[in-house]
Motif scaffolding. Structure first.
Motif, PDB file in Angstrom:
ATOM      1  N   ALA A  18      58.428 -55.292   3.149  1.00 28.42           N
ATOM      2  CA  ALA A  18      59.547 -53.949   3.696  1.00 28.42           C
ATOM      3  C   ALA A  18      58.262 -52.688   2.410  1.00 28.42           C
ATOM      4  N   ILE A  19      58.697 -53.488   1.252  1.00 28.84           N
ATOM      5  CA  ILE A  19      58.436 -51.805  -0.132  1.00 28.84           C
ATOM      6  C   ILE A  19      56.476 -52.010   0.173  1.00 28.84           C
ATOM      7  N   VAL A  20      56.414 -53.689  -0.180  1.00 32.19           N
ATOM      8  CA  VAL A  20      54.479 -53.658  -0.413  1.00 32.19           C
ATOM      9  C   VAL A  20      53.996 -53.189   0.508  1.00 32.19           C
ATOM     10  N   GLY A  21      55.009 -53.243   1.939  1.00 30.11           N
ATOM     11  CA  GLY A  21      53.841 -53.183   3.120  1.00 30.11           C
ATOM     12  C   GLY A  21      53.880 -51.559   3.435  1.00 30.11           C
ATOM     13  N   TRP A  22      54.981 -51.470   3.336  1.00 27.32           N
ATOM     14  CA  TRP A  22      54.913 -49.408   3.810  1.00 27.32           C
ATOM     15  C   TRP A  22      54.074 -49.012   2.378  1.00 27.32           C
ATOM     16  N   VAL A  23      53.836 -49.810   1.613  1.00 30.62           N
ATOM     17  CA  VAL A  23      52.966 -48.849  -0.029  1.00 30.62           C
ATOM     18  C   VAL A  23      51.503 -49.055   0.858  1.00 30.62           C
ATOM     19  N   PHE A  24      50.962 -50.325   1.377  1.00 29.07           N
ATOM     20  CA  PHE A  24      50.064 -50.183   1.716  1.00 29.07           C
ATOM     21  C   PHE A  24      49.643 -49.922   3.055  1.00 29.07           C
ATOM     22  N   LEU A  25      50.117 -49.499   3.719  1.00 27.40           N
ATOM     23  CA  LEU A  25      50.367 -48.655   4.855  1.00 27.40           C
ATOM     24  C   LEU A  25      50.628 -47.204   4.350  1.00 27.40           C
ATOM     25  N   THR A  26      50.599 -46.812   3.597  1.00 31.56           N
ATOM     26  CA  THR A  26      51.135 -45.092   2.999  1.00 31.56           C
ATOM     27  C   THR A  26      49.218 -45.413   2.266  1.00 31.56           C
ATOM     28  N   LEU A  27      49.086 -45.955   1.479  1.00 25.68           N
ATOM     29  CA  LEU A  27      47.454 -46.144   0.966  1.00 25.68           C
ATOM     30  C   LEU A  27      46.967 -46.183   1.592  1.00 25.68           C
ATOM     31  N   SER A  28      46.788 -46.900   3.167  1.00 27.59           N
ATOM     32  CA  SER A  28      45.713 -46.864   4.072  1.00 27.59           C
ATOM     33  C   SER A  28      45.575 -45.369   4.556  1.00 27.59           C
ATOM     34  N   VAL A  29      46.856 -44.634   5.354  1.00 27.26           N
ATOM     35  CA  VAL A  29      46.850 -43.766   5.738  1.00 27.26           C
ATOM     36  C   VAL A  29      45.757 -42.626   4.878  1.00 27.26           C
ATOM     37  N   LEU A  30      46.252 -43.104   3.749  1.00 25.85           N
ATOM     38  CA  LEU A  30      45.761 -41.276   2.529  1.00 25.85           C
ATOM     39  C   LEU A  30      44.112 -41.754   2.208  1.00 25.85           C
ATOM     40  N   TRP A  31      43.831 -43.447   1.957  1.00 25.35           N
ATOM     41  CA  TRP A  31      42.622 -43.909   1.994  1.00 25.35           C
ATOM     42  C   TRP A  31      41.159 -43.289   4.035  1.00 25.35           C
ATOM     43  N   GLY A  32      41.775 -43.284   4.502  1.00 28.42           N
ATOM     44  CA  GLY A  32      40.998 -42.318   5.830  1.00 28.42           C
ATOM     45  C   GLY A  32      41.530 -41.284   6.088  1.00 28.42           C
ATOM     46  N   ILE A  33      42.189 -40.250   5.378  1.00 26.27           N
ATOM     47  CA  ILE A  33      42.480 -38.901   5.011  1.00 26.27           C
ATOM     48  C   ILE A  33      41.439 -38.534   4.224  1.00 26.27           C
ATOM     49  N   LEU A  34      41.702 -39.670   3.625  1.00 25.81           N
ATOM     50  CA  LEU A  34      40.253 -38.544   1.979  1.00 25.81           C
ATOM     51  C   LEU A  34      38.451 -39.357   2.189  1.00 25.81           C
ATOM     52  N   LEU A  35      38.677 -40.366   3.463  1.00 24.08           N
ATOM     53  CA  LEU A  35      37.563 -40.837   3.762  1.00 24.08           C
ATOM     54  C   LEU A  35      37.020 -39.195   4.752  1.00 24.08           C
ATOM     55  N   LYS A  36      37.980 -39.597   5.550  1.00 21.52           N
ATOM     56  CA  LYS A  36      37.283 -38.355   6.783  1.00 21.52           C
ATOM     57  C   LYS A  36      36.967 -36.472   5.932  1.00 21.52           C
ATOM     58  N   THR A  37      37.780 -36.397   4.927  1.00 19.62           N
ATOM     59  CA  THR A  37      37.317 -35.088   4.660  1.00 19.62           C
ATOM     60  C   THR A  37      36.124 -35.190   3.141  1.00 19.62           C
ATOM     61  N   ARG A  38      36.072 -36.281   3.083  1.00 18.83           N
ATOM     62  CA  ARG A  38      34.512 -36.871   2.594  1.00 18.83           C
ATOM     63  C   ARG A  38      35.306 -36.637   0.581  1.00 18.83           C
ATOM     64  N   ILE A  39      36.665 -36.539   0.013  1.00 18.43           N
ATOM     65  CA  ILE A  39      36.609 -36.102  -0.916  1.00 18.43           C
ATOM     66  C   ILE A  39      36.336 -37.457  -1.559  1.00 18.43           C
ATOM     67  N   LEU A  40      36.518 -38.659  -1.208  1.00 22.48           N
ATOM     68  CA  LEU A  40      36.201 -40.019  -2.176  1.00 22.48           C
ATOM     69  C   LEU A  40      34.305 -40.179  -2.287  1.00 22.48           C
ATOM     70  N   ARG A  41      33.404 -39.055  -1.382  1.00 23.14           N
ATOM     71  CA  ARG A  41      32.187 -39.297  -1.660  1.00 23.14           C
ATOM     72  C   ARG A  41      31.420 -39.842  -2.751  1.00 23.14           C
ATOM     73  N   GLY A  42      32.376 -39.115  -3.825  1.00 21.14           N
ATOM     74  CA  GLY A  42      31.522 -39.348  -5.183  1.00 21.14           C
ATOM     75  C   GLY A  42      32.222 -40.702  -5.996  1.00 21.14           C
ATOM     76  N   ALA A  43      33.135 -41.543  -5.177  1.00 23.04           N
ATOM     77  CA  ALA A  43      33.151 -42.746  -5.829  1.00 23.04           C
ATOM     78  C   ALA A  43      32.580 -43.956  -5.011  1.00 23.04           C
ATOM     79  N   ASP A  44      31.383 -43.533  -4.573  1.00 23.21           N
ATOM     80  CA  ASP A  44      30.555 -44.930  -3.813  1.00 23.21           C
ATOM     81  C   ASP A  44      30.207 -44.500  -2.834  1.00 23.21           C
ATOM     82  N   ASN A  45      29.156 -45.077  -1.675  1.00 23.23           N
ATOM     83  CA  ASN A  45      28.464 -44.867   0.133  1.00 23.23           C
ATOM     84  C   ASN A  45      29.833 -45.607   0.958  1.00 23.23           C
ATOM     85  N   PRO A  46      29.418 -44.045   1.890  1.00 26.58           N
ATOM     86  CA  PRO A  46      30.578 -44.217   2.969  1.00 26.58           C
ATOM     87  C   PRO A  46      30.632 -46.165   3.321  1.00 26.58           C
TER      88      PRO A  46
END
Length: 518
Positions: A18-46
């Motif tokens: 449950a704890i690990v799943g919650w962490v991954f779920l939040t990280l997935s949503v966070l990653w998706g938001i960062l992809l949407k806003t292109r904040i991660l664009r300096g890390a690698d290509n889309p």
């Protein structure tokens, strides 16, 4: 050894998953938001970043499945299948458990539609994807209401970090994607003389049932001789035009013509689209009409961006462009992180005809090789200039692309064409039966008839612009049968991998095809 008959073992598995799943779920949503806003664009290509996003989401689903299975197998708690799948079936903490089930189903919906996104219209998929926000907050509430570790210092700290991260990312998402283009439009209009600012025609509904978007020309400039650059912004400021490097749009001109143009500029900007158009002075009239009639303030309709020249993950790239073929390549360069290994080979006849040349040389002095045939006295020796190890992305004249296809292995070469290749000799047309999967309608398509024409005779309304196998606007998903690709949109292997075809020119190697919207 672990004794799985002991309730304490399942209690540990349930808690940890449950704890690990919650962490991954939040990280997935966070990653998706960062992809949407292109904040991660300096890390690698889309494409790399999307792969990571899918991997994190998959881990979250795996942990949720483990959590539910462990709850079912734990004899101490005695949850039934209905208790775990149907909200309010459980008598134990009915609200807390129900929120967890709602969060789980929201996750499943997002995950399944993500796996099938190539068969789902993008607006529908985007709307469904908002369920991920429901999921992350439902799971957070579920964890706080039924978690056995609630109140412990480590759990409190973890909860604060996860909830704060998701909330902060959501705020960033709202701020960065709600920027109004109005200020940029006003600033650009001030750069041109009043004589160049045309009177806009009456605004039309940007939510046109055909899917077209009404845009206004926000800026106009000339980056090279006979080349005009136009920045287009939607009339409806709530419209976001997401695109990746290599995409193009169909422009509906005031003289009744439709033309496709590659997008250039920065893919991180979802509030405007930039194209550069070479005036060919040819009989078609499209480019000349644009040069003569489109001014700042002019309104026109476009189709949403189409991706048929995607930049795939690779450790090393070489980009080859000639003439106006620099437009999609320029967008690719803007999408790559600073650490990626790449080189650009830019070919042209005269410097003043090479759009963005000065800017590219200034921005990437060590990465750009320029070959001006008028200065060097002849064509570039491609056999000496091509990188034998890199993935090569090329756009330009037919002569250049044909040469590259002879010089470079197909596994390393990716091209975008302005003119279709004649592939009619690769397949002998025969009559076939085509089924439109959404309604079950069937049509017999004769050897001299296109599949597109056959589907349109059934009343199927398909977007189709060039009808020559170049633009990719008529893309369909293949449900059954084997297509015979005769288009020039992308490599046949890529189309087979995606399960798509272009019915304006392509046929089938089987006697039947079942197709659906892409």
């Amino acid at each position: 050894m672990l004794d799985f008959s002991e309730p304490s073992v399942w209690w540990f598995v349930t808690r940890s998953s449950a704890i690990v799943g919650w962490v991954f779920l939040t990280l997935s949503v966070l990653w998706g938001i960062l992809l949407k806003t292109r904040i991660l664009r300096g890390a690698d290509n889309p494409e790399w970043l999307k792969v990571v996003h899918r991997f994190i989401s998959g881990l979250a689903m795996l942990m949720v499945l483990t959590h539910m299975v462990s709850l079912y197998l734990d004899s101490f708690i005695e949850f039934t299948v209905a208790d775990l799948l149907i909200p309010f079936s459980s008598e134990f903490e009915p609200w807390g458990v129900a929120l967890g089930i709602i969060g789980m189903w929201a996750m499943v919906l997002v995950w399944l539609t993500s796996m099938a996104m190539q068969w789902i219209p993008q607006p529908v998929w985007k709307a469904i994807h908002f369920a991920s926000y429901v999921s992350v907050f439902a799971v957070a509430l579920h964890s706080g209401m039924v978690g056995t570790d609630v109140g412990t210092p480590w759990y409190t700290a973890l909860s604060v970090v996860l909830i704060t991260a998701a909330t902060f990312a959501g705020i960033i998402r709202v701020i960065l994607t709600r920027r109004s283009p109005a200020a940029a439009t006003k600033a650009s209009q001030a750069t041109e003389s009043p004589a160049e600012v045309s009177t806009p025609r009456p605004s039309v509904n940007s939510s046109d049932p055909t899917g077209r978007i009404t845009c206004r020309v926000a800026t106009r400039r000339q980056p090279a001789t006979d080349v005009v650059e136009l920045t287009l912004t939607p009339i409806d400021q709530d419209v976001e035009m997401e695109w990746e490097a290599g995409a193009h749009i169909t422009v509906h001109l005031g003289n009744g013509l439709e033309r496709q143009y590659s997008l250039t500029g920065d893919p991180a900007d979802s509030r405007s689209l930039t194209i550069a158009v070479l005036n060919t002075h040819g009989p078609g009239g499209g480019s000349q009409w644009i040069h003569e009639h489109l001014r700042v303030g002019t309104e026109l309709d476009i189709d949403p961006p189409i991706q048929a020249f995607a930049l795939k993950p690779a450790h090393r790239y070489q980009f080859v462009a000639s003439g106006i073929g620099i437009t999609p390549i320029r967008a690719m360069l803007a999408s790559l992180p600073a650490t990626r290994d790449w080189q650009l080979l830019y070919l042209g006849r005269e410097r003043d005809q090479m759009a963005y040349l000065d800017q590219l040389e200034a921005d990437y002095p060590s990465k750009v090789t320029v070959w001006v045939s008028g200065e060097r006295g002849g064509r570039a020796p491609l056999d000496e200039l091509l990188d034998s190890k890199a993935q090569i992305y090329a756009c330009g004249s037919e002569g250049l692309l044909n040469t590259l296809e002879h010089e470079v292995d197909s596994s390393r070469l990716h091209v975008e064409r302005f003119i279709p290749v004649d592939r009619s000799g690769e397949h002998t047309s025969h009559a076939l039966s085509v089924e439109w999967e959404p309604t079950g309608q069937q049509v017999e398509v004769g050897p001299d008839q296109t599949i597109l024409d056959g589907l349109e005779s059934l009343g199927v309304d398909l977007m189709a612009s060039c009808r020559r196998g170049v633009c990719g606007s008529c893309e369909l998903s293949v449900v059954k049968g084997a297509p015979a690709h005769l288009d020039s949109v992308m490599a046949d292997e890529d189309k087979d991998e995606l399960g798509i075809m272009y019915p304006c020119v392509s046929r089938a190697s089987t006697d039947y095809l079942t197709v659906s919207p892409s």
